[in-house]
Write a protein that holds these residues in place. Structure first.
Motif, short mmCIF file in Angstrom:
data_model
loop_
_atom_site.label_atom_id
_atom_site.label_comp_id
_atom_site.label_asym_id
_atom_site.label_seq_id
_atom_site.Cartn_x
_atom_site.Cartn_y
_atom_site.Cartn_z
N ASP A 150 -31.23 -46.91 12.54
CA ASP A 150 -30.03 -46.35 11.92
C ASP A 150 -29.40 -45.27 12.78
O ASP A 150 -28.18 -45.13 12.82
CB ASP A 150 -30.38 -45.79 10.54
CG ASP A 150 -30.68 -46.91 9.55
OD1 ASP A 150 -30.14 -48.01 9.75
OD2 ASP A 150 -31.45 -46.69 8.60
N GLU A 151 -30.26 -44.50 13.50
CA GLU A 151 -29.73 -43.42 14.34
C GLU A 151 -28.79 -43.98 15.41
O GLU A 151 -27.77 -43.38 15.74
CB GLU A 151 -30.86 -42.65 15.05
CG GLU A 151 -31.86 -42.00 14.12
CD GLU A 151 -32.98 -42.94 13.72
OE1 GLU A 151 -33.76 -43.35 14.58
OE2 GLU A 151 -33.07 -43.28 12.52
N LEU A 152 -29.16 -45.16 15.91
CA LEU A 152 -28.36 -45.81 16.95
C LEU A 152 -26.98 -46.16 16.39
O LEU A 152 -25.95 -45.94 17.03
CB LEU A 152 -29.08 -47.09 17.38
CG LEU A 152 -28.93 -47.52 18.84
CD1 LEU A 152 -29.46 -46.45 19.75
CD2 LEU A 152 -29.69 -48.82 19.06
N PHE A 207 -26.23 -57.80 6.05
CA PHE A 207 -27.27 -57.71 5.02
C PHE A 207 -28.36 -56.71 5.41
O PHE A 207 -28.98 -56.09 4.55
CB PHE A 207 -27.89 -59.08 4.77
CG PHE A 207 -27.08 -59.94 3.84
CD1 PHE A 207 -26.77 -59.50 2.56
CD2 PHE A 207 -26.62 -61.17 4.24
CE1 PHE A 207 -26.02 -60.29 1.69
CE2 PHE A 207 -25.87 -61.97 3.39
CZ PHE A 207 -25.56 -61.53 2.11
N ALA A 208 -28.61 -56.55 6.69
CA ALA A 208 -29.71 -55.68 7.12
C ALA A 208 -29.30 -54.21 7.09
O ALA A 208 -30.12 -53.35 6.79
CB ALA A 208 -30.18 -56.08 8.51
N LYS A 209 -28.04 -53.91 7.39
CA LYS A 209 -27.70 -52.52 7.69
C LYS A 209 -26.59 -51.90 6.85
O LYS A 209 -26.21 -50.76 7.08
CB LYS A 209 -27.31 -52.42 9.18
CG LYS A 209 -28.49 -52.61 10.14
CD LYS A 209 -29.43 -51.43 10.05
CE LYS A 209 -30.80 -51.76 10.60
NZ LYS A 209 -31.77 -50.68 10.36
N PHE A 210 -26.02 -52.61 5.90
CA PHE A 210 -24.91 -52.04 5.14
C PHE A 210 -25.12 -52.18 3.63
O PHE A 210 -25.78 -53.11 3.17
CB PHE A 210 -23.58 -52.71 5.54
CG PHE A 210 -23.17 -52.43 6.95
CD1 PHE A 210 -22.40 -51.32 7.26
CD2 PHE A 210 -23.57 -53.27 7.98
CE1 PHE A 210 -22.04 -51.05 8.57
CE2 PHE A 210 -23.23 -53.01 9.29
CZ PHE A 210 -22.45 -51.90 9.59
N GLN A 211 -24.54 -51.21 2.91
CA GLN A 211 -24.55 -51.27 1.45
C GLN A 211 -23.15 -51.67 0.99
O GLN A 211 -22.17 -51.13 1.49
CB GLN A 211 -24.89 -49.89 0.87
CG GLN A 211 -26.28 -49.40 1.22
CD GLN A 211 -27.37 -50.19 0.54
OE1 GLN A 211 -27.14 -50.77 -0.53
NE2 GLN A 211 -28.55 -50.25 1.14
N PHE A 212 -23.06 -52.59 0.05
CA PHE A 212 -21.76 -52.96 -0.50
C PHE A 212 -21.97 -53.62 -1.86
O PHE A 212 -23.06 -54.15 -2.14
CB PHE A 212 -20.99 -53.89 0.44
CG PHE A 212 -21.75 -55.13 0.84
CD1 PHE A 212 -22.66 -55.10 1.90
CD2 PHE A 212 -21.56 -56.32 0.16
CE1 PHE A 212 -23.36 -56.24 2.25
CE2 PHE A 212 -22.27 -57.45 0.52
CZ PHE A 212 -23.17 -57.41 1.57
N PRO A 213 -20.96 -53.59 -2.71
CA PRO A 213 -21.13 -54.17 -4.05
C PRO A 213 -21.45 -55.66 -3.98
O PRO A 213 -20.84 -56.39 -3.20
CB PRO A 213 -19.75 -53.95 -4.71
CG PRO A 213 -19.09 -52.90 -3.90
CD PRO A 213 -19.63 -53.01 -2.52
N GLY A 214 -22.44 -56.11 -4.75
CA GLY A 214 -22.78 -57.52 -4.80
C GLY A 214 -23.76 -57.96 -3.74
O GLY A 214 -24.07 -59.13 -3.60
N ARG A 215 -24.29 -56.98 -2.99
CA ARG A 215 -25.17 -57.30 -1.86
C ARG A 215 -26.42 -58.06 -2.30
O ARG A 215 -26.75 -59.13 -1.76
CB ARG A 215 -25.56 -56.00 -1.19
CG ARG A 215 -26.54 -56.09 -0.07
CD ARG A 215 -26.64 -54.70 0.56
NE ARG A 215 -27.65 -54.66 1.60
CZ ARG A 215 -28.89 -54.22 1.40
NH1 ARG A 215 -29.26 -53.83 0.20
NH2 ARG A 215 -29.74 -54.18 2.39
N ARG A 216 -27.10 -57.52 -3.34
CA ARG A 216 -28.33 -58.16 -3.81
C ARG A 216 -28.06 -59.55 -4.36
O ARG A 216 -28.80 -60.50 -4.08
CB ARG A 216 -28.94 -57.32 -4.94
CG ARG A 216 -29.79 -56.19 -4.43
CD ARG A 216 -29.97 -55.15 -5.51
NE ARG A 216 -30.87 -54.10 -5.05
CZ ARG A 216 -32.18 -54.10 -5.30
NH1 ARG A 216 -32.72 -55.08 -6.00
NH2 ARG A 216 -32.95 -53.14 -4.85
N LEU A 217 -26.99 -59.66 -5.14
CA LEU A 217 -26.65 -60.94 -5.77
C LEU A 217 -26.37 -62.00 -4.71
O LEU A 217 -26.88 -63.12 -4.76
CB LEU A 217 -25.44 -60.76 -6.68
CG LEU A 217 -25.08 -61.97 -7.52
CD1 LEU A 217 -26.04 -62.11 -8.69
CD2 LEU A 217 -23.64 -61.89 -8.01
N LEU A 218 -25.55 -61.63 -3.72
CA LEU A 218 -25.17 -62.59 -2.68
C LEU A 218 -26.39 -63.01 -1.88
O LEU A 218 -26.54 -64.17 -1.51
CB LEU A 218 -24.12 -61.97 -1.75
CG LEU A 218 -22.71 -61.90 -2.35
CD1 LEU A 218 -21.80 -61.03 -1.50
CD2 LEU A 218 -22.12 -63.30 -2.47
#
Lengths: 287, 320
Positions: A177-179, A107-118
């Motif tokens: 994010d650079e890490l 949840f902190a570091k990735f984008q994926f469909p349904g992220r906000r909803l979940l």
């Protein structure tokens, strides 16, 4: 009023010293009030019931601690139930740390469909009161044959919304994010990023969540009371509550000894944990 | 040496390309979904299905073992007229009020003092937090002895100063005061530390400006500290409402000493029978799972209603 204030200002140092004494005196009074029930438990655990019944009340420790301990061990399987509590608290803590931090990383570091909803769904779950589910949970446990076993305490508690939310906030700030990009360039997959990049950075956060989970599980009472139906196989908190008034009159010396001994593992974890948090936060600051 | 980085760079581009390519399909995110799935699976099995099932049960007559019998809305109709349930609502709210208001006041005072104390800060925090770390079971046992009628410490103190003894755990008000005292003791330090965190976000030049204008400590507290602390205060109030209205362990342990009575009875005259205690009594003592489920939903509605009222009151005061 104004002139009084004006007159006082030049003597500010003297004034704050006087106030400092009053301040620490009141704060110490608070400390005494906080600590007194613990002291009282120690006093009672070292006296016989007849001594406790006497007037005026005993304010200094007596000499019957070992006797009380012996009758405690005669009445309940103290170490057995303590082992049960340890088993539950330790397993839940490790499961929560793993599942919550893994989900929080996503949840902190990735984008994926349904992220906000979940995520929104998870926050709503956070607010549903526990007793609404108590009856059917018990029925489910009965159907799958977990009633009376520690599994019924461990599995439902293995991941929780609070921990995910908390670790997500922590990871957002702590993992750069650079890490992650750099580790990706080195060919690290998702699990390696989680294990070798994210986890080492958030150790203070994990320590905090771990201690709170352990203490919450150690102190849990209502659910174990319902689901552990066999009185010979209970957690420490349930065993302790069984001591209270079983035979009409309570042997307070014995009960207090139990309450006191049950606190020791908790205080150890609290003391170790507090140090761990301070040390790790310090390290994080130096980095 | 110079050739090594040159060799290393090209494969990097090759690695990046396939990562970008499959991003269209939802299946390419399977690792992420798998990582968050334990929570949602557990919630489905032990949260959503149970909550839905409890709604279903509340429309039935069921002893937990035999077959269910459709009852329609009758459980809820009975709930509305059940004086025992409303008695438990009253008990809960009285205990909550007796515990919460002194607790918030004491926590605020403690936090303000902690904020201006320079020395022993860590010692104080540790000591004030300790009651909250301790298990409710141990605390309730200890408080049970402190408030005990025949040989309790509180009564010994009353006797020492020449006052009459009070049968704390045998009278309706004594029971409520005892439970509330226990809760206040356990939560004051915890809330003081939350308040302290809030106090530390208030810029110190505000206080300096107030001092320049000749404001005393009391004025400063009511004009600066309290208004700026409103969000934290609201948080503490909401949390203590939700936890306070669901109190169970405190009365259950404190009042279970009468061996022939149900462990969920809440003491003499049921004066300490909170809503959740009543729920457990109906469900597990009377084996009335259908009515128990209806009681649970009743509790839920009371908690929601109470939270809304709380929130409205604080909001309205802000507008004025």
């Amino acid at each position: 009023m104004a002139s009084v204030q004006g007159a006082r200002r030049p003597k500010a140092i003297k004034g704050t010293r006087g106030r400092g004494f009053a301040l620490h005196a009141s704060l110490m009074l608070g400390v005494l009030l906080s600590a007194f029930p613990f002291y009282w438990a120690i006093i009672m655990s070292t006296h016989t019931s007849t001594e406790i019944f006497s007037y005026p009340p005993k304010l200094l420790p007596g000499s019957h601690f070992l006797e009380n301990t012996r009758s405690l061990f005669d009445n309940i399987d103290f170490f057995g139930s303590m082992l049960n509590s340890l088993l539950v608290a330790v397993s839940v803590t490790f499961l929560v740390l793993f599942f919550d931090s893994l989900a929080a990383f996503v949840f902190a570091k990735f984008q994926f469909p349904g992220r906000r909803l979940l995520f929104a769904l998870m926050m709503m779950i956070f607010m549903v009161p526990a007793q609404l589910a108590a009856i059917p949970q018990f029925v489910i446990m009965a159907k799958i044959g977990w009633v009376g076993s520690m599994t019924a305490l461990i599995v439902p508690a293995a991941a929780n919304a609070f921990g995910i939310f908390w670790m997500r906030q922590y990871m957002k700030g702590a993992i750069h994010d650079e890490l992650l990009d750099a580790s990706k360039l080195d060919g690290a997959g998702f699990m390696r990023q989680y294990w070798h990049v994210a986890l080492p950075v958030v150790r203070p956060g994990l320590a905090f969540l771990g201690i709170f989970t352990f203490m919450g599980q150690w102190n849990d009472y209502a659910w174990p009371l319902i689901v552990l139906t066999n009185p010979d196989n209970v957690t420490l908190q349930v065993a302790l509550s069984q001591l209270n008034g079983v035979h009409g009159t309570t042997d307070y010396g014995m009960v207090m000894t139990g309450a006191l001994l049950a606190l020791i593992p908790l205080l150890i974890v609290f003391a170790i944990g507090a140090k761990q948090i301070i040390a790790d936060l310090g390290k994080g600051a130096i980095r | 040496m110079a050739t090594v980085p040159a060799l290393e760079k090209p494969p990097v581009v090759v690695v990046e390309a396939p990562v970008e390519a499959p991003k269209k399909g939802i299946l390419s995110y399977w690792r992420l979904y798998a990582a968050i799935s334990p929570f949602y699976l557990l919630f489905l099995a032990f949260g959503l299905i149970p909550v839905g099932f409890s709604l279903y049960v509340s429309f039935h007559r069921w002893d937990g073992l035999g077959s269910m019998e459709w009852a329609g809305l009758s459980q809820y109709q009975y709930l509305l007229s059940d004086s025992d349930f409303w008695g438990s609502v009253g008990n809960t709210i009285v205990i909550w009020a007796l515990a919460t208001f002194p607790m918030i006041f004491l926590a605020l005072v403690t936090a303000v003092m902690l904020n201006s104390a320079v020395r022993f800060k860590n010692l104080y925090r540790f000591a004030y937090f300790l009651p909250n770390v301790t298990s409710v079971v141990a605390v309730a046992i200890i408080f049970g002895s402190v408030f005990s009628t025949n040989f309790g410490l509180v009564n010994a103190l009353l006797q020492a100063v020449g006052l009459d003894q009070v049968a704390w755990l045998n009278t309706p008000w004594g029971i409520k005061v005892s439970i509330a005292t226990l809760m206040t003791w356990q939560w004051t330090g915890y809330n003081a530390i939350i308040f302290l965190a809030g106090l530390q976000t208030i810029p110190s030049d505000l206080y300096e400006a107030a001092r320049m204008d000749g404001a005393g400590p009391v004025q400063t507290f009511f004009r600066i500290t309290l208004p700026l602390m409103r969000p934290v205060l609201l948080f503490v109030l909401v949390v203590s409402t939700v936890t306070g209205l669901q109190s169970f362990s405190e009365p259950q342990i404190l009042l279970q000493t009468t061996a022939n009575e149900s462990t969920f009875s809440g003491g003499p005259d049921h004066a300490g029978r909170t809503m959740v205690l009543y729920f457990f009594q109906q469900t597990f003592d009377n084996n009335d799972f259908g009515y128990g489920a209806a009681v649970a939903w009743g509790i839920f509605l009371v908690v929601v209603l109470f939270s809304i009222i709380n929130w409205r009151l604080v909001q309205r005061r802000r507008e004025e």
